[in-house]
Every structure is written in C-alpha cells, then in structure tokens.
Design a protein around this motif. Structure first.
Motif, PDB file in Angstrom:
ATOM      1  N   ARG A  47     109.703   1.171  51.101  1.00  0.00           N
ATOM      2  CA  ARG A  47     109.963   2.330  50.261  1.00  0.00           C
ATOM      3  C   ARG A  47     111.085   2.127  49.247  1.00  0.00           C
ATOM      4  NH1 ARG A  47     106.143   4.897  49.387  1.00  0.00           N
ATOM      5  NH2 ARG A  47     107.277   6.801  48.935  1.00  0.00           N
ATOM      6  N   GLY A  48     111.749   0.979  49.300  1.00  0.00           N
ATOM      7  CA  GLY A  48     112.896   0.758  48.406  1.00  0.00           C
ATOM      8  C   GLY A  48     112.553   0.942  46.942  1.00  0.00           C
ATOM      9  N   ALA A  49     111.459   0.342  46.524  1.00  0.00           N
ATOM     10  CA  ALA A  49     111.087   0.433  45.107  1.00  0.00           C
ATOM     11  C   ALA A  49     110.750   1.877  44.732  1.00  0.00           C
ATOM     12  CB  ALA A  49     109.902  -0.485  44.823  1.00  0.00           C
ATOM     13  N   ALA A  50     110.035   2.565  45.613  1.00  0.00           N
ATOM     14  CA  ALA A  50     109.672   3.964  45.332  1.00  0.00           C
ATOM     15  C   ALA A  50     110.917   4.842  45.253  1.00  0.00           C
ATOM     16  CB  ALA A  50     108.729   4.484  46.413  1.00  0.00           C
ATOM     17  N   LEU A  51     111.877   4.555  46.119  1.00  0.00           N
ATOM     18  CA  LEU A  51     113.118   5.339  46.090  1.00  0.00           C
ATOM     19  C   LEU A  51     113.886   5.101  44.794  1.00  0.00           C
ATOM     20  CD1 LEU A  51     114.334   4.840  49.779  1.00  0.00           C
ATOM     21  CD2 LEU A  51     113.377   6.921  48.773  1.00  0.00           C
TER      22      LEU A  51
END
Lengths: 367, 170
Positions: free
Chosen positions: B14-18
């Motif tokens: 989820r890092g990129a989405a966050l």
C-alpha cells in the motif's frame, strides 16, 4: 447522477495522483520501519503494557541507602503485575571489547569512541525481550526491556545531557518528584520518582557520579525504590562492550569517520533471529550518511535493483536521499542526512559495496 | 483487507497508494512522502494493534488525514502560505478543453481547507461512500455531506469566473 463537476473532479484527482516521481514502496517501508522501530523501542521502555495491579509504591523520601548487590540478603523481586509478557531468555549479548578499560577505571573515555560502550547491562538482560545500545560523541546509552526490568542508562560528562530525547520521563510525560539525596552503591546521588504509572510500576530517575567527572543517569520502572536501586547496582562499570553489528563497513568516504552506532537486539521473534536493527552514522565536519540495516524477515527488500555497489545491487529511491540494498537477510538503506553538499551517489554506493556480513548472523559473539 | 498481514507486507502493498493519496492531500510531493513515512513509522510501532483491525488500511488513511490536517493547522497558525501549488509537476496541457478544466479544478481544490479537501479526495479519488468517509474522519455522515456540499459550492463559485474567462478567450 454524476455532474460534469463530479466527472472532472474524479479525472483531475486521478491525474494528479499519478503525476510526480516514481514511488519505491520498499524504500518507504525501510525508512518508516527504521523510524518506527525507534518509536516502538522508546514506547516499550516508556509504557508497560501490563495489566494494572494494585501494588502500592513506596514514596522516596529522605536518604536512600540501597542494599549492595553482593548483599547476603538480596531484595526480593517486585511482585510482577499480571499479564506480563513471556520471558524469553535467548537475547544475545554484544561482544566484549577485550583489553579496554571500563568507565569505572577510565571515565574520560566515555563518549569518545562510537564503536564502544564503556559499561555493561548484561546482568540486567538475562531475561530481557529486547536491548538497545547507542554510542556517540559525548554520551553512551544502553537500555533493556523485559518483564522484570525496563531500564535506560545514560553516561555522559555533563549533567545537562539529561534527560535525553529517548527519556522515558519525556515519553511518558511523567511528573517527577523533586530529587532527594540518596546513595547508589555507596556513592552520593539523587533520586526522583513519578506516581504510579497505572500498572503498579513507578518511574525512578537516579543520578549519580560513578567515577571521576562522569555522570550516570538511570531511568528505571519498578514498583519500589528499593527494587529500582537494586537494578541500578547491576550496571557494571568494569566491563566494556563493542557496539557491534552483524555487518561491517569496509570503506568510508575520504575524511569520514564513524560518528555514532546503534544496535537493537530482540529475542523470540516469530521466525526471526536476534538482530533487529542497526544504524551507523558516518560523516565528517559537514556531511552525514546513515547506514541502517534491518532484519528482512518477510523478504520485503527482495526486488530487482539496477545500480552496482561492489558485489551487490542497489537501488536509488526517487527522493534522491535514500539507497536500498539487500544482502540477505539484511535490508540496508543508506540515507544522506541534511548536509551541503551531500555525499554523491558514487560515494554512497562505494560504502554500500564495502559491506561484509559476519559469519554468525544471529550470534553477536561473532560480530 | 490487509487484516493480519505484517507491517512490511502492508507497507509494500500500500505504500505507493498511500503516497498518491498523500500527494492529493498535501499538493507537495516531498511533504507527501515525509507524511507517509511519519505515519507509517507510527503505524509500525503499533502494528500489532493496527494489523489486527478489520480494516488497517482505513486506519492508516485516517492517520494520514489527521496528520495532514494537524500540519495544515500549524502552518496556518504560523501564517505559512500553503495554497501554493508545490512539488507536483503540472502535467503538460493538451489541446483538449477538459485538460485545461482539470488543471484549473486542481488549483481550485488546493484552495479548499484541509478537511474539505480530504472529503473531496476521499469521495472522488478513493471513491469511498459517505459512511466510510465518516468512519475514516471520525465524524457523522451528515458532517461529511455538509463538508462535501460546502466544498463543491466553493469549487462551483470559484470555477465560474475561470470558466467564463475561458469561454471569452475562445
């Protein structure tokens, strides 16, 4: 029914979210985990996640004369509140610095060598769940956390250093009593204490001068003052430990030196070993480069990298400040700290490429 | 979703989405990354609890919104200009009028107060319904609808002169 504005908003926001530099989730995870580990370590030391127990503390008043550790009538351990975390007992010990004198003999050496801690808390870590050691210019810090002991000790040459940013007093926002005179191992000192932290424990802050011009401060959570002082007396000033990590850096940039060392050990992790995290700060008068290594328990860093770093492969984070590298099972990050000009990518890759792993990854005696 | 995953698995997934979400909240690429790293560091420290939640992702997003709102309040109190469009590069405009409208609309979104912008981003970017947004922002659905209504009215109000000007140029 969606309006024209609804549609445009949706399109505009998606367009903006996609704009900007590429994102490297592994680098984000690595830096966040490194910072999170520090937060968690402090929190573990500061807040005891135990069920409250109706155990009354004893107010620290008047002169405290604790029993010596070699007393024939040892202080019984604290009544442990219910819900204590499991005792682990397999936490490793940092290796001894053979041939070096401890703070008791050479107080002047404390804080002068980032690779060494001039005291030992090994006797306190017998059943600790985690231990952390920091050595940097001016002071040395060691802490242990476990069901029976939660203590943070700082040695420094100036009393003004207390309390440090890692202080449990600061983290807890604890209101401490006025210091009262006491004795620690026969030496004059002061003790202050907090009220019950809510779990039967209180926070004690003990300050004394163990040798020469050296100041020592111990923040310790205990039920009673006697127990706090008993624990404090288990600190050994005649032993020297190396701030060792399961990896070594073979090449520093020209003019650079090791400025600080931090290593976290943790016992009994699911599927993991003893090594958790290490940070080596290197630099010179103007520049700083932090090399962190963390146990890559879930193979988070196992993805292709495009830069050559000695025998390894590294990847630059789009932020231009972070490089990651996986040397199984350690995920490394090199982070350039605020400095002008920062170290170049080539210099960073040279440092990363010079890293070698210890033979016994989970055996600190081989580090 | 993401219940009982490790922190590392969550952050990688989820890092990129966050970050993308934070870019919309902050309008600043670098601050977005700093914000996400700060929030993830705090999440890491409490992952045993957060990871056991039914929707850890929702919880982390709430942390992001709150962290950004706190920063925004502090910035306003310090009289720091925050309306300026920061590090997110403006995409090259094409000849289509929609593209110009999208650019203009983004600039107007940046003029919304942080809380209203969060509602707009959650509704139009994340496609959350009002109930989810209310849960995420710790408020009632009525508050979400009110914030959204005010934001949309302001966008319409600000947008009208810009649209009129654009029509005049054609």
């Amino acid at each position: 029914m969606p309006t024209d504005l609804d549609r445009l908003l949706t399109e505009s926001l998606h367009e903006r979210a996609r704009a900007g530099s590429p994102i490297d989730p592994a680098a984000i995870m690595q830096v966040a985990a490194a910072n999170g580990r520090r937060i968690r370590t402090r929190r573990r030391l500061a807040t005891v996640v135990l069920a409250a127990a109706a155990v009354a503390g004893i107010l620290v008043t008047g002169t405290l004369t604790p029993r010596r550790s070699d007393s024939n009538t040892p202080t019984p351990p604290d009544p442990r509140p219910t819900g204590s975390p499991e005792v682990t007992g397999n936490l490793g010990r940092l290796p001894d610095a053979v041939g070096q004198q401890g703070a008791g003999q050479r107080p002047d050496l404390v804080g002068t060598d980032p690779g060494v801690l001039h005291f030992s808390m090994d006797d306190l870590a017998t059943d600790a769940a985690s231990a952390r050691s920091i050595s940097k210019s001016g002071y040395e810090v060691s802490s242990v956390y476990g069901p029976d002991v939660r203590m943070l000790v700082t040695l420094t040459h100036t009393k003004k250093t207390f309390p440090l940013p890692d202080s449990m007093i600061k983290d807890l926002g604890a209101e401490m009593s006025e210091p009262v005179a006491g004795t620690v191992d026969g030496l004059p000192g002061t003790v202050s204490s907090s009220q019950d932290l809510g779990d039967g424990y209180r926070l004690f802050s003990v300050t004394w001068r163990p040798a020469g011009d050296l100041w020592a401060n111990a923040e310790v959570q205990a039920v009673t003052a006697d127990r706090a002082l008993e624990l404090v007396q288990k600190i050994r000033f005649d032993r020297v430990k190396r701030c060792a990590t399961p990896f070594t850096i073979g090449q520093l940039p020209p003019g650079a030196a090791l400025l600080s060392c931090e290593v976290d050990l943790q016992a009994n992790r699911d599927g993991g070993g003893i090594f958790m995290f290490a940070s080596l700060l290197i630099g010179d008068a103007k520049r700083r480069l932090e090399i962190t290594g963390m146990d890559d328990l879930v193979n988070a860093g196992d993805y292709p990298r495009h830069l050559k770093a000695g025998p390894y492969r590294a990847e630059a984070d789009p932020d231009g400040k972070t490089w990651t590298m996986l040397v199984k099972p350690v995920l490394f990050a090199a982070i350039t700290r605020a400095s002008k000009p920062p170290y170049t990518q080539k210099q960073v890759l040279d440092v990363l490429g010079s890293i070698t792993m210890a033979t016994g990854y989970n055996d600190p005696s081989t580090w | 979703m993401y219940k009982d995953v490790t922190f590392e698995e969550y952050a990688l997934a989820r890092g990129a989405a966050l970050i993308r979400f934070a870019r919309l909240l902050t309008a600043d690429e670098h601050r977005a990354e700093d914000l996400v790293q700060d929030v993830l560091a705090k999440a890491y420290a409490s992952w045993r609890r957060i990871g056991a939640l039914d929707q850890p992702d929702l919880y982390v997003r709430r942390m992001l919104v709150n962290a950004n709102t706190s920063w925004w309040r502090r910035a306003v109190n310090r009289e720091v200009a925050v309306a300026e469009v920061g590090g997110i590069a403006t995409a090259a405009r094409d000849s289509a009028a929609d593209s110009a409208d999208r650019d203009e609309l983004w600039r107007l979104v940046l003029q919304l107060p942080a809380r209203q912008r969060a509602v707009i981003v959650l509704r139009y970017y994340e496609d959350y319904d009002d109930a989810t947004i209310a849960e995420l922002l710790h408020c009632t659905q009525g508050t979400v609808r009110t914030q959204a209504k005010r934001a949309l009215e302001k966008l319409q109000q600000l947008r009208r002169p810009a649209v009129d000007a654009a029509k005049g140029e054609r």
